[in-house]
Design an enzyme around this catalytic site. Structure first.
Site, mmCIF file in Angstrom:
data_model
loop_
_atom_site.group_PDB
_atom_site.id
_atom_site.type_symbol
_atom_site.label_atom_id
_atom_site.label_comp_id
_atom_site.label_asym_id
_atom_site.label_seq_id
_atom_site.Cartn_x
_atom_site.Cartn_y
_atom_site.Cartn_z
ATOM 1 N N CYS B 131 0.824 -1.214 0.000
ATOM 2 C CA CYS B 131 0.000 0.000 0.000
ATOM 3 C C CYS B 131 0.858 1.262 0.000
ATOM 4 O O CYS B 131 0.716 2.114 -0.861
ATOM 5 C CB CYS B 131 -0.935 0.004 1.206
ATOM 6 S SG CYS B 131 -2.226 -1.249 1.071
ATOM 7 N N HIS B 132 1.764 1.408 0.984
ATOM 8 C CA HIS B 132 2.531 2.650 1.070
ATOM 9 C C HIS B 132 4.013 2.405 1.257
ATOM 10 O O HIS B 132 4.735 3.264 1.753
ATOM 11 C CB HIS B 132 1.978 3.535 2.188
ATOM 12 C CG HIS B 132 0.511 3.788 2.040
ATOM 13 N ND1 HIS B 132 -0.433 3.040 2.693
ATOM 14 C CD2 HIS B 132 -0.177 4.669 1.275
ATOM 15 C CE1 HIS B 132 -1.641 3.447 2.348
ATOM 16 N NE2 HIS B 132 -1.514 4.437 1.487
ATOM 17 N N GLY B 133 4.480 1.206 0.922
ATOM 18 C CA GLY B 133 5.907 0.958 0.817
ATOM 19 C C GLY B 133 6.683 0.831 2.114
ATOM 20 O O GLY B 133 7.886 1.071 2.134
ATOM 21 N N PRO B 146 6.189 4.657 5.947
ATOM 22 C CA PRO B 146 5.346 5.416 6.890
ATOM 23 C C PRO B 146 4.909 4.647 8.140
ATOM 24 O O PRO B 146 4.373 5.257 9.064
ATOM 25 C CB PRO B 146 4.125 5.785 6.043
ATOM 26 C CG PRO B 146 4.054 4.721 5.001
ATOM 27 C CD PRO B 146 5.462 4.272 4.733
#
Lengths: 411, 167
Positions: B131-133, B146
């Site tokens: 999703c956001h690495g 994150p």
């Protein structure tokens, strides 16, 4: 700070004046007896049914393969699910008990007469909505009684001339009461209470326009009205306490009292239980249905037995106030009617048979005769009462009512 | 209607306060069953434990099991991975590897990214959240991205050398 907030609101919305006019200072006849408590109790039960119903709907599954088991899931697995279900099932019976008493009070004291006809008729609509909601809710546990009750009642619409079969098929969405029926009954069982709430608001707006009737049947002078708060808030809540003692007695000690044992068996479309009865609150009307050995005639009589209440303001031709209190003949008819309804309820609970059928027919004839003879004997009774002089209690009431009252006698 | 004479105001106030208090407590108590009914039901609570047989998981391989409906990653770490993890303190949320495992060769973590709840994908060196690495190492510790915290270690215990109960 709080006062500034209220002032801010009052400039934009009539909050304080509304509460003052419609609740705290709302003028209420001081002679209201506890028979005037049942409207409040019905309102309480409406709230209880909505709240408990919403929480049941969080766990219930309207699917023929899951419905019965999901009710057992509510009873066994859901925290306090047994309590919420028993509140809802007992609440349905209590609702009808309270509404029937509320109606009996209106009939006894003649509160359906001018200017309260619209209250009576909105109440009539509420009764029909309540019956529809109760009937559709009864299918949801998907037990044997649920299924066969719905099967029989939807079949009644088959008596419609010409298009009966099509209507039944359309109502059920299936060739028998099936998955489609269960789903739509669930949807409508959730929907109807919205209409009930709206109609209750209309009922209350009408009430606050014409104000409560009272046991004397006479519009009271201003000096005989007292503010609703604290006198009737206290009285209503005391009545609620007494009601809750009885209600909780059933919920906690006899919760299965109002549940037919056959309904603890999952619905089986291939086998009708040997003795099928509706819920107790439908028994008198069910007995009237069975009294006429013709489908269309029976359905018509049953519908008429409920709708005929709406005709009361026209059927009662007497202008003597106070309903049954000052009208001995009307009072006698009232008690005959109550006993007749109880007899019909008993008959409705019995398996059909020779003697039962004869009593059923007689009780049905009396049921309608009470209504249909009313225009004649109410007129006669009024002349008779005037001829022999009004009862002293009534004359005193009429004399003590203040002069500028436009209507001393209920019409 | 009611004269003010002979009214014991103090008594009135006491009765009103007492009645109001009992009523408020009663209403609050009556609310409790309804609130409680929204908590997990008994059959949901019965799913709270998951028993896993580890004997079929080869060294270097991972198995994903469901626990309370959530994915749990069970990694059979090989000696090189164990050695590499023992030397590292992790990244943003430092924690020694020994605090994250009970037996060094078995890593058990909840497979839900601590950022916004996606399920990270296994890589050679740990996990990468699609999703956001967010990047996690072979101890489930966040290295970059994150995610604020390391992958959660669920409560579990060994009932046999190759069998655990999660929950």
């Amino acid at each position: 700070m709080a006062q500034r907030l209220i002032d801010w609101i009052d400039q934009r919305f009539p909050l304080t004046s509304f509460i003052k006019r419609e609740l705290t200072d709302y003028p209420t006849p001081r002679n209201l007896s506890y028979w005037w408590n049942f409207g409040f109790l019905a309102g309480f039960l409406l709230m209880l049914q909505i709240v408990s119903g919403v929480f049941l709907a969080m766990h219930y599954k309207p699917d023929v393969t899951l419905a019965f088991d999901s009710v057992q899931h509510i009873m066994r697995d859901v925290n306090y699910g047994w309590l919420i279900r028993y509140l809802h099932s007992t609440g349905a019976s209590a609702f009808f008990a309270v509404i029937f008493i509320h109606m009996a009070r209106t009939l006894y004291y003649g509160s359906y007469r001018a200017p309260r006809e619209l209250m009576w008729w909105s109440g009539q609509v509420l009764l029909i909505l309540l019956m529809a909601s109760a009937f559709m809710g009864y299918l949801l546990p998907w037990g044997q009684m649920s299924f066969w009750g719905a099967q029989v009642i939807t079949s009644l619409f088959g008596a419609t001339p010409l298009i009966g079969d099509e209507i039944v098929l359309w109502l059920r969405g299936d060739f028998v009461v099936g998955d489609a029926t269960l789903n739509r009954f669930f949807a409508l069982h959730y929907l109807v209470p919205f209409f009930i709430v709206a109609m209750v608001l209309i009922h209350l707006v009408a009430l606050h326009h014409v104000k409560s009737s009272n046991p004397s049947g006479i519009d009271l002078a201003d000096k005989d009205n007292i503010p609703f708060h604290p006198y009737f808030t206290a009285k209503d809540f005391f009545g609620l306490g007494v009601f809750l003692i009885i209600f909780c007695g059933f919920v906690f000690f006899a919760p299965e009292f109002f549940i037919e044992p056959a309904n603890n068996e999952p619905a089986n479309p291939l086998l009708t239980p040997p003795h099928i009865v509706p819920e107790w609150y439908f028994l008198p009307f069910y007995a009237i249905l069975r009294a006429i050995p013709d489908t269309l005639g029976g359905v018509a009589a049953m519908s008429l037995s409920i709708l005929i209440f709406a005709a009361m303001p026209f059927l009662d031709r007497s202008r003597i106030p106070g309903g049954a209190r000052f009208r001995p003949f009307y009072r006698a008819m009232f008690y005959i009617f109550v006993v007749d309804v109880l007899v019909l309820a008993y008959i409705g609970s019995q398996p059909p048979g020779g003697l039962i059928f004869k009593i059923d027919v007689a009780a049905t004839v009396i049921y309608f005769a009470v209504f249909l003879t009313l225009p004649f004997h109410s007129r006669w009774e009024e002349r008779w009462l005037h001829a022999r002089g009004l009862p002293p209690a009534l004359r005193n009431l009429l004399d003590s009512a203040s002069e500028p009252q436009p209507r001393r006698e209920a019409r | 209607m009611v004269g003010k004479e002979g009214v014991d105001e103090e008594r009135r106030d006491f009765l009103l306060t007492a009645t109001g208090t009992v009523g408020a407590v009663g209403i609050a108590a009556a609310c409790w069953p309804f609130i409680s009914s929204m908590n997990p039901t008994l059959d949901v609570q019965a799913q709270a434990n998951t028993e896993v047989d580890l004997s079929g998981v080869a060294a270097g391989a991972m198995r994903t099991v469901a626990w309370r409906g959530k994915p749990v990653f069970i990694v059979h770490r090989n000696p090189e991975q164990i050695a590499a993890m023992a030397q590292s303190e992790g990244g943003k949320d430092p924690a020694p590897d020994r605090t994250r495992v009970q037996e060094p060769q078995w890593l058990v973590v909840v497979g839900i990214c601590t950022h916004l709840g996606c399920v990270p994908n296994k890589t050679e060196d740990g996990w990468l959240c699609p999703c956001h690495g967010s990047v996690y190492d072979n101890s489930g510790r966040v290295l970059q991205g994150p995610a604020p915290r390391n992958l959660e270690v669920p409560p579990y215990h060994f009932v046999e050398p190759t069998k655990i109960v999660i929950g």
